[in-house]
Scaffold this active site. Structure first.
Site, PDB file in Angstrom:
ATOM      1  N   HIS A  49      -4.278 -13.576  16.235  1.00  9.98           N
ATOM      2  CA  HIS A  49      -4.148 -12.297  16.907  1.00  9.98           C
ATOM      3  C   HIS A  49      -2.713 -11.850  16.770  1.00  9.98           C
ATOM      4  O   HIS A  49      -2.128 -10.637  16.391  1.00  9.98           O
ATOM      5  CB  HIS A  49      -4.592 -12.039  18.844  1.00  9.98           C
ATOM      6  CG  HIS A  49      -5.321 -10.915  18.855  1.00  9.98           C
ATOM      7  ND1 HIS A  49      -5.745  -9.460  18.351  1.00  9.98           N
ATOM      8  CD2 HIS A  49      -4.063 -10.227  19.969  1.00  9.98           C
ATOM      9  CE1 HIS A  49      -5.557  -8.501  19.346  1.00  9.98           C
ATOM     10  NE2 HIS A  49      -4.178  -8.621  19.885  1.00  9.98           N
ATOM     11  N   HIS A  95     -10.202  -4.569  20.305  1.00  9.47           N
ATOM     12  CA  HIS A  95     -10.655  -5.170  21.840  1.00  9.47           C
ATOM     13  C   HIS A  95     -11.372  -5.518  21.994  1.00  9.47           C
ATOM     14  O   HIS A  95     -12.455  -5.117  22.482  1.00  9.47           O
ATOM     15  CB  HIS A  95      -9.947  -4.409  23.401  1.00  9.47           C
ATOM     16  CG  HIS A  95      -8.941  -4.589  24.120  1.00  9.47           C
ATOM     17  ND1 HIS A  95      -9.202  -5.046  25.633  1.00  9.47           N
ATOM     18  CD2 HIS A  95      -8.387  -6.156  24.235  1.00  9.47           C
ATOM     19  CE1 HIS A  95      -8.418  -5.566  26.142  1.00  9.47           C
ATOM     20  NE2 HIS A  95      -7.619  -6.185  24.945  1.00  9.47           N
TER      21      HIS A  95
END
Length: 738
Positions: A49, A95
């Site tokens: 990420h 998200h």
């Protein structure tokens, strides 16, 4: 170093998302075993990420520059020049995992995080958009996830006070265990007042701003870089909790200290929290960072250095401050009721040093943390080509009328009014084109200038042919902006894929990036920001490859922008672009024929550019009243949407020779638009298109209260609207009964 450190076992390393070879690299880099805090820092900075270790190699090939690009990828958000000393600042981020685990807070904090990315650059946010992908409607969790995500987006955006003006919502069984929540924010700044995350100067104070640190979100970035197994619910503690009212105060305080010349560098505490923000600021400036965690404002007692460094509590910033402005900056933050604490300083050591309770908890080389994360050239295989489906060989299983009704009321093509009416899309008073059309348009300040914005991707195309799918995602965003009358300027992307360690999944990523790069180059549509979200799979089942595209364009006068709605009767309808009746991977093939197969439509980028430039010129000249690009569902779906938006029907010509009726009405050939113009302008429009080398023909005229195609396909606009508006509210209302 700190005493009483836990033993570094293979199990502990694996729990931190680090592979054995990566841990060996850490040992070689620092010459000893890491402390638990250092292990956590490496886990945060070297996960997928934050480090893009599987994608960096391929992202470097994307076009990121243009004369109007002020800042490309590498900062909190991208920045483009929109004239008159103004800049547009924007980015999209995911998200996904948090929103599956806790849909309300996951989606809400996704909005909060992307807003911070924009105002960290010195921009005032003016609009939000999103792209949402949910599992099959029949899946037992889908209603709950839709309800929570939509409420979270609305709850945060509405409370913060920025309109949510556009988005995209689809359903597919491949998202059953791994939904996608991609949030985009757009802001306006002055071109000479952009703020960056590069720390400069030695011995300058590092200031913690915003809300207090808690234990929420610990390992959030690491969790976002891992596949889900059956125990997703156990990861609930890694989901952050948002407070939009605190973020609104943080926005105003940050913009005020920026305006007062207090800031040298500023960074949002997003994924990996204090760790990533501090490391990125130091590494970008070639400096060391020293932090004293005893000075970090905490809302929970007894927090360890490990917990403070990895917390992803929301509404927090880190800043390098001009020393002479310390008291002024503190007074501003105290005025807004926010924490302001000097927690460290910049150094000339190029080391990242963390102290807590008189002990050194971490002492690491900062450049290697920020810039030297593992970089993988993962094995990848191309997606095998799919066969072309000949529309002439396909026997229609339903009449045109029945197919239209079924398609217009299907989960992907039905009205998403139930979603966007929960968002305040009019706050700030500058929304010109509302949700439901091709692109949203907002006025910039008092105008007349405006921005057009959209989010797009056709994931079924990307799975069937990643290169064509990547091209089409960019081309459709470009068409949507063009259809409003705006000039497309730049894009942001959010690359959502499965496990990159599988060669076929890595092949999808590489192929989509190739197509995105080709289209962005051909259309002068550079990528200025973005996000990569990998490992989107549950128990070995990956999502459809979904490289979301967020596009932004500029129009000099919003009064010249057009929407999709028919503006009255007697308007000539002109189809722009070549129609072959392409049904491979079409909505018609999937929803009516029950087949998800075939090659997607090819994307001719030269035709996209030529057709779009001609259409935009006609809109800006005032010759075109309404415009709609053709995408999912093809021509008849676009016409039905225009009719429903305007409350006016149309009489349509029959299919020309050589194109089967179902191919004409529902084929998804690219580079096409529908134009509606007053009768007297039709000849000039066709003449201008012909002069530009753009294929076009008149296909009918608006009028009446029904779409009249042929004997079996006369259908009232009211019946279309009932089918179109009914599915989603009905689906969500059923949750109360189950």
């Amino acid at each position: 170093m700190a005493p009483n450190e836990p033993e570094m076992t293979p199990e502990l390393v694996a729990e931190h998302g680090l592979k054995p070879d990566e841990y060996s690299r850490i040992l070689k880099l620092i010459g000893r075993e890491p402390t638990i805090t250092e292990l956590g820092i490496f886990s945060a900075m070297w996960n997928e990420h934050c480090s893009y270790k599987s994608s960096r190699l391929h992202l470097r090939k994307l076009p990121t520059k243009a004369p109007w690009v002020i800042q490309g990828p590498g900062e909190n958000a991208g920045v483009i020049d929109i004239g008159d000393g103004q800049a547009c600042v924007f980015k999209m981020e995911s998200h996904n995992h948090p929103s599956f685990i806790e849909p309300y807070q996951g989606a809400a904090t996704g909005v909060g995080g992307i807003l911070r990315d924009v105002f960290t650059m010195g921009a005032r946010p003016v609009a939000c958009l999103n792209l949402l992908r949910f599992g099959a409607p029949e899946h037992p969790k889908t209603r709950h996830l839709v309800s929570g995500v939509v409420a979270g987006i609305g709850g945060y955006g509405n409370s913060f006070g920025v309109p949510t003006v556009g988005g995209s919502v689809n359903f597919h069984t491949r998202y059953d265990g791994n939904i996608l929540v991609n949030a985009m924010a757009v802001g306006i700044a002055k071109t000479d007042e952009i703020f960056y995350a590069t720390a400069t100067g030695i011995g300058r104070p590092i200031v913690y701003l915003g809300s207090k640190t808690g234990r929420d979100g610990i390992h959030g970035a690491t969790m976002a870089s891992a596949s889900f197994e059956a125990n997703a619910e156990e990861k609930r503690p890694t989901v952050q909790v948002g407070d939009p009212f605190s973020e609104k105060l943080l926005l105003e305080a940050c913009l005020e200290i920026m305006a007062n010349g207090c800031v040298i560098a500023i960074q949002d505490m997003g994924a990996a929290g204090l760790t990533s923000s501090a490391v990125e600021m130091g590494a970008k400036g070639g400096l060391g960072i020293e932090l004293d965690l005893d000075k970090v404002p905490c809302r929970e007692t007894g927090m360890s250095a490990y917990e403070m460094m990895l917390s992803e509590s929301q509404e927090r910033m880190l800043m390098v401050l001009r020393p002479e402005k310390e008291q002024e900056a503190e007074a501003i933050f105290k005025k807004w009721g926010l924490d302001f604490a000097i927690i460290g300083k910049t150094t000339d050591t190029k080391r990242f040093v963390i102290k807590h309770q008189g002990l050194v908890k971490a002492d690491l080389p900062i450049m290697e943390l920020g810039d030297e994360a593992p970089l993988y050239d993962r094995p990848h295989v191309p997606t095998p080509p799919k066969p072309v489906i000949d529309a002439a060989s396909l026997t229609p299983p339903a009449t045109t009328r029945d197919a239209l009704l079924q398609l217009i009321g299907s989960p992907d093509l039905c009205s998403k009014r139930w979603v966007w009416e929960q968002y305040d899309h009019l706050i700030l008073g500058n929304t010109v084109q509302r949700p439901g059309g091709d692109s949203a348009v907002i006025r910039i300040g008092e105008g007349p200038k405006g921005l057009a914005m959209t989010t797009d991707v056709t994931q079924r195309y990307c799975e069937a042919d990643p290169v064509q799918g990547g091209r089409q995602a960019v081309a459709e965003a470009w068409r949507n902006i063009t259809a409003s009358g705006a000039t497309p300027l730049a894009l942001t992307d959010n690359l959502n894929f499965g496990n990159p360690e599988r060669p076929e999944i890595m092949g999808q990523l590489v192929g989509c990036l190739k197509g995105i790069g080709e289209a962005a180059t051909a259309l002068d549509f550079p990528i200025v920001s973005g996000n990569v979200s990998l490992y989107n799979e549950t128990q070995g089942r990956g999502i459809l490859p979904t490289p979301s595209i967020g596009g932004v364009g500029l129009i000099d006068d919003v009064k010249k922008s057009v929407g999709v709605a028919f503006r009255g009767e007697g308007r000539a309808l002109i189809l722009v672009g070549q129609t072959q009746g392409w049904l491979g991977q079409s909505m018609y093939l999937r929803e009516i024929c029950g087949r998800e197969e075939g090659a997607p439509p090819p994307v001719d980028l030269a035709a996209e550019r030529r057709n779009g430039d001609a259409v935009r010129k006609l809109i800006l000249s005032g010759h075109v009243e309404s415009c709609h690009d053709l995408s999912d569902g093809g021509l008849l779906i676009a016409l039905a949407e225009m009719a429903m938006a305007g409350g006016v029907g149309a009489h349509l010509d029959a299919a020309p020779a050589g194109v089967p009726a179902h191919g004409l009405w529902f084929g998804e050939d690219q580079a096409r638009y529908i134009l509606a113009c007053v009768e007297g302008a039709a000849g000039d429009v066709l003449k201008a298109l012909d002069a530009a080398g753009v294929p076009a023909r008149r296909i009918g005229v608006t009028g009446g209260d029904a779409l009249k195609v042929d004997i079996d396909a006369s259908i009232s606009v009211s019946e279309l609207s009932k089918a179109h508006e009914g599915w989603l509210p009905g689906f969500m209302a059923a949750s109360a009964k189950t």
